[in-house]
Design a protein around this motif. Structure first.
Motif, PDB file in Angstrom:
ATOM      1  N   LYS A   8       0.427  -0.988   0.008  1.00  0.00           N
ATOM      2  CA  LYS A   8      -0.425   0.692   0.182  1.00  0.00           C
ATOM      3  C   LYS A   8       0.951   1.325   0.132  1.00  0.00           C
ATOM      4  O   LYS A   8       0.456   2.363  -0.814  1.00  0.00           O
ATOM      5  CB  LYS A   8      -0.844   0.067   1.087  1.00  0.00           C
ATOM      6  CG  LYS A   8      -2.295  -0.571   1.429  1.00  0.00           C
ATOM      7  CD  LYS A   8      -3.172  -1.152   2.157  1.00  0.00           C
ATOM      8  CE  LYS A   8      -4.372  -2.003   1.951  1.00  0.00           C
ATOM      9  NZ  LYS A   8      -4.636  -1.534   3.232  1.00  0.00           N
ATOM     10  N   LYS A  11       1.920   1.472  -3.573  1.00  0.00           N
ATOM     11  CA  LYS A  11       1.137   2.039  -4.170  1.00  0.00           C
ATOM     12  C   LYS A  11       1.445   3.989  -4.127  1.00  0.00           C
ATOM     13  O   LYS A  11       0.876   4.900  -4.816  1.00  0.00           O
ATOM     14  CB  LYS A  11      -0.195   1.540  -4.143  1.00  0.00           C
ATOM     15  CG  LYS A  11      -0.925   2.264  -4.940  1.00  0.00           C
ATOM     16  CD  LYS A  11      -2.484   0.689  -5.056  1.00  0.00           C
ATOM     17  CE  LYS A  11      -3.082   0.844  -6.337  1.00  0.00           C
ATOM     18  NZ  LYS A  11      -3.927  -0.127  -6.595  1.00  0.00           N
ATOM     19  N   LYS A  15       1.402   7.626  -6.494  1.00  0.00           N
ATOM     20  CA  LYS A  15       0.611   8.078  -6.914  1.00  0.00           C
ATOM     21  C   LYS A  15       0.870   9.292  -6.713  1.00  0.00           C
ATOM     22  O   LYS A  15       0.784  10.894  -7.508  1.00  0.00           O
ATOM     23  CB  LYS A  15      -0.765   7.896  -5.759  1.00  0.00           C
ATOM     24  CG  LYS A  15      -1.808   8.685  -5.928  1.00  0.00           C
ATOM     25  CD  LYS A  15      -3.531   8.369  -5.695  1.00  0.00           C
ATOM     26  CE  LYS A  15      -4.526   8.419  -5.417  1.00  0.00           C
ATOM     27  NZ  LYS A  15      -5.105   9.245  -4.852  1.00  0.00           N
ATOM     28  N   GLN A  25      -0.411   7.120 -13.781  1.00  0.00           N
ATOM     29  CA  GLN A  25      -0.290   6.108 -12.683  1.00  0.00           C
ATOM     30  C   GLN A  25       0.155   5.222 -12.963  1.00  0.00           C
ATOM     31  O   GLN A  25       0.919   4.711 -12.075  1.00  0.00           O
ATOM     32  CB  GLN A  25      -2.017   6.612 -11.808  1.00  0.00           C
ATOM     33  CG  GLN A  25      -1.299   5.984 -10.239  1.00  0.00           C
ATOM     34  CD  GLN A  25      -2.425   5.556  -9.208  1.00  0.00           C
ATOM     35  OE1 GLN A  25      -3.589   6.371  -9.160  1.00  0.00           O
ATOM     36  NE2 GLN A  25      -2.581   5.185  -7.841  1.00  0.00           N
ATOM     37  N   HIS A  26       0.121   4.718 -13.795  1.00  0.00           N
ATOM     38  CA  HIS A  26       0.138   3.125 -14.442  1.00  0.00           C
ATOM     39  C   HIS A  26       1.599   3.075 -14.942  1.00  0.00           C
ATOM     40  O   HIS A  26       2.695   3.159 -14.261  1.00  0.00           O
ATOM     41  CB  HIS A  26      -0.567   2.610 -15.536  1.00  0.00           C
ATOM     42  CG  HIS A  26      -0.275   3.582 -16.665  1.00  0.00           C
ATOM     43  ND1 HIS A  26       0.875   3.240 -17.921  1.00  0.00           N
ATOM     44  CD2 HIS A  26      -0.864   4.321 -17.075  1.00  0.00           C
ATOM     45  CE1 HIS A  26       0.965   4.400 -18.512  1.00  0.00           C
ATOM     46  NE2 HIS A  26      -0.390   4.895 -18.396  1.00  0.00           N
ATOM     47  N   LEU A  29       3.971   3.553 -11.453  1.00  0.00           N
ATOM     48  CA  LEU A  29       3.719   2.189 -10.742  1.00  0.00           C
ATOM     49  C   LEU A  29       4.978   1.066 -11.205  1.00  0.00           C
ATOM     50  O   LEU A  29       5.630   0.434 -11.098  1.00  0.00           O
ATOM     51  CB  LEU A  29       2.094   2.147 -10.266  1.00  0.00           C
ATOM     52  CG  LEU A  29       1.380   1.850 -10.121  1.00  0.00           C
ATOM     53  CD1 LEU A  29      -0.388   1.575 -10.386  1.00  0.00           C
ATOM     54  CD2 LEU A  29       1.586   1.732  -8.318  1.00  0.00           C
ATOM     55  N   TRP A  41       4.742  -3.285 -12.881  1.00  0.00           N
ATOM     56  CA  TRP A  41       3.659  -2.805 -11.793  1.00  0.00           C
ATOM     57  C   TRP A  41       3.395  -4.095 -11.348  1.00  0.00           C
ATOM     58  O   TRP A  41       3.728  -5.220 -10.218  1.00  0.00           O
ATOM     59  CB  TRP A  41       2.929  -1.869 -11.620  1.00  0.00           C
ATOM     60  CG  TRP A  41       2.301  -1.825  -9.924  1.00  0.00           C
ATOM     61  CD1 TRP A  41       1.287  -2.919  -9.885  1.00  0.00           C
ATOM     62  CD2 TRP A  41       3.132  -2.067  -8.887  1.00  0.00           C
ATOM     63  NE1 TRP A  41       0.452  -2.425  -8.917  1.00  0.00           N
ATOM     64  CE2 TRP A  41       2.103  -2.499  -8.081  1.00  0.00           C
ATOM     65  CE3 TRP A  41       3.960  -1.755  -8.649  1.00  0.00           C
ATOM     66  CZ2 TRP A  41       2.061  -1.375  -6.380  1.00  0.00           C
ATOM     67  CZ3 TRP A  41       4.071  -1.253  -6.954  1.00  0.00           C
ATOM     68  CH2 TRP A  41       2.743  -1.554  -6.041  1.00  0.00           C
ATOM     69  N   THR A  45       3.835  -7.215  -8.380  1.00  0.00           N
ATOM     70  CA  THR A  45       2.915  -7.550  -6.898  1.00  0.00           C
ATOM     71  C   THR A  45       2.017  -9.334  -7.660  1.00  0.00           C
ATOM     72  O   THR A  45       2.249 -10.003  -6.699  1.00  0.00           O
ATOM     73  CB  THR A  45       0.767  -7.270  -8.093  1.00  0.00           C
ATOM     74  OG1 THR A  45       1.071  -6.986  -9.231  1.00  0.00           O
ATOM     75  CG2 THR A  45       0.759  -5.864  -7.720  1.00  0.00           C
TER      76      THR A  45
END
Length: 380
Positions: A8, A11, A15, A25-26, A29, A41, A45
């Motif tokens: 979190k 992320k 942001k 935002q991608h 990331l 990203w 994950t």
């Protein structure tokens, strides 16, 4: 901190970075993932669902990276907005420099050289070398020059981050239909925008990607509108902007400059000098009014015609100071008299005093004795 908390945090940091840099935002990331040695990203994950988990040290590294871009604590208000007192000093390979901002641009100044990064992100950096140092300037070293530009770009990133923090997110992030919101006129949202300077039609993604500078002519955000309201029905309609190809215009532009002040006399400058001389010639209140009322024409060769108002400047009086100024400038001075109604009755009253206040009192007393004065209401 649990594994979920660490993800979190990563992320959230991405942001913050996206907002500060105006990126999607991608993309932010993926950048965070790349700094942790993942291709993107989703790969990060995916690994986090297995045995891998980001360490606290890795989270701290990403946090430090983002804060270096988004933190303004080391920058004064003046530095962000171009104040005269905000200067960062340092050295690049032993060469001292002063780094500052001015009207959105970043300037790095050294001994006989300066680098200018324009606020417009599509404009190329400018490297200016004093003509006296043209042969031995450190900016002739391409590697050193690139290193100096990189230092200047770090400050520009923080300046832009501060600017984007005050903009609505939609100003830098188009929606699915390409609509963006104007950073200053926040009620305006559109997928097409128009430049007041060059009449170009600009798409939402184009204007967001150029930080609201026209991709065609470089005009600033205050010249960008959702409608081309200045064009009449019979005028040529805007055409889509011809945006530069990716990477075009980013190579530094180097030039040899002569920083010495250069005087190229203009009509306006000559007019001010002649009028200042007329006030020098004036010896009483009436003649000072004549100096102010005189009409001064300057032609393309900078020769001058001075037309005096006959009520306030004696026809026989030569403006010797103005004549001397014309001689110093090497221009011709022609004198003439014009006739018109005086500003006030009894214009000769001003010839008996040098004080404008005393002349005003005498003029008002004369009106009260021999004419009419519309008195001002003291309560207005």
């Amino acid at each position: 901190m649990t594994q979920n908390d660490k993800l979190k945090n990563l992320k959230l940091l991405a942001k913050r970075y996206a907002r500060a840099t105006g990126q999607p935002q991608h993309a932010a990331l993926d950048l965070v993932a790349a700094r942790l040695d993942f291709p993107h990203w989703n790969a990060l994950t995916g690994s986090a669902k297995g045995e891998w988990a980001p360490s606290e040290a890795q989270v701290a590294t990403i946090k430090a990276f983002v804060e270096r871009i988004t933190s303004y604590e080391g920058l004064t208000f003046d530095h962000i907005f171009g104040g005269p007192d905000a200067v960062t000093r340092g050295e690049v390979r032993g060469h001292p420099y002063a780094l500052k901002t001015m009207l959105g641009d970043v300037r790095m100044e050294g001994d006989g050289w300066q680098i200018i990064l324009p606020e417009n992100p599509s404009a190329a950096p400018r490297v200016e070398i004093d003509i006296k140092h043209a042969q031995n300037s450190p900016m002739n070293d391409r590697v050193l020059c690139e290193e100096a530009i990189w230092i200047a770009k770090e400050l520009m990133q923080s300046v832009k981050a501060r600017r984007f923090a005050d903009w609505p997110r939609r100003a830098t992030k188009p929606d699915a239909e390409g609509r963006v919101r104007h950073p200053f006129l926040e009620i305006e949202e559109s997928n097409l925008w128009y430049c007041l300077h060059c009449d170009a039609e600009i798409t939402g993604p184009q204007i967001a990607g150029s930080h609201w500078h026209c991709p065609g002519c470089g005009a600033s955000p205050i010249n960008i509108f959702a409608e081309a309201f200045w064009l009449g029905p019979n005028e040529e309609k805007p055409v889509p902007v011809q945006a530069r190809a990716e990477g075009q215009g980013t190579e530094p532009i180097a030039s040899i400059v002569d920083p010495r002040p250069k005087l190229d006399l203009s009509k306006d400058q000559v007019t001010h000098l002649i009028r200042a001389a007329l006030f020098e010639d004036a010896t009483n209140a009436s003649e000072r009014m004549g100096a102010g009322l005189a009409e001064i024409w300057v032609d393309d060769d900078l020769d001058v015609v001075v037309s005096f108002e006959d009520h306030y400047w004696p026809e026989e009086k030569e403006p010797t100071a103005a004549i001397d100024v014309a001689a110093v400038l090497g221009i011709e001075l022609e004198l003439e008299v014009m006739w018109s109604d005086p500003l006030f009755a009894w214009p000769g009253l001003g010839t008996v005093t040098q004080s404008t206040a005393e002349y005003t009192r005498m003029m008002l007393d004369a009106y009260r004795s021999h004419g009419i004065v519309e008195e001002r209401d003291a309560n207005r």
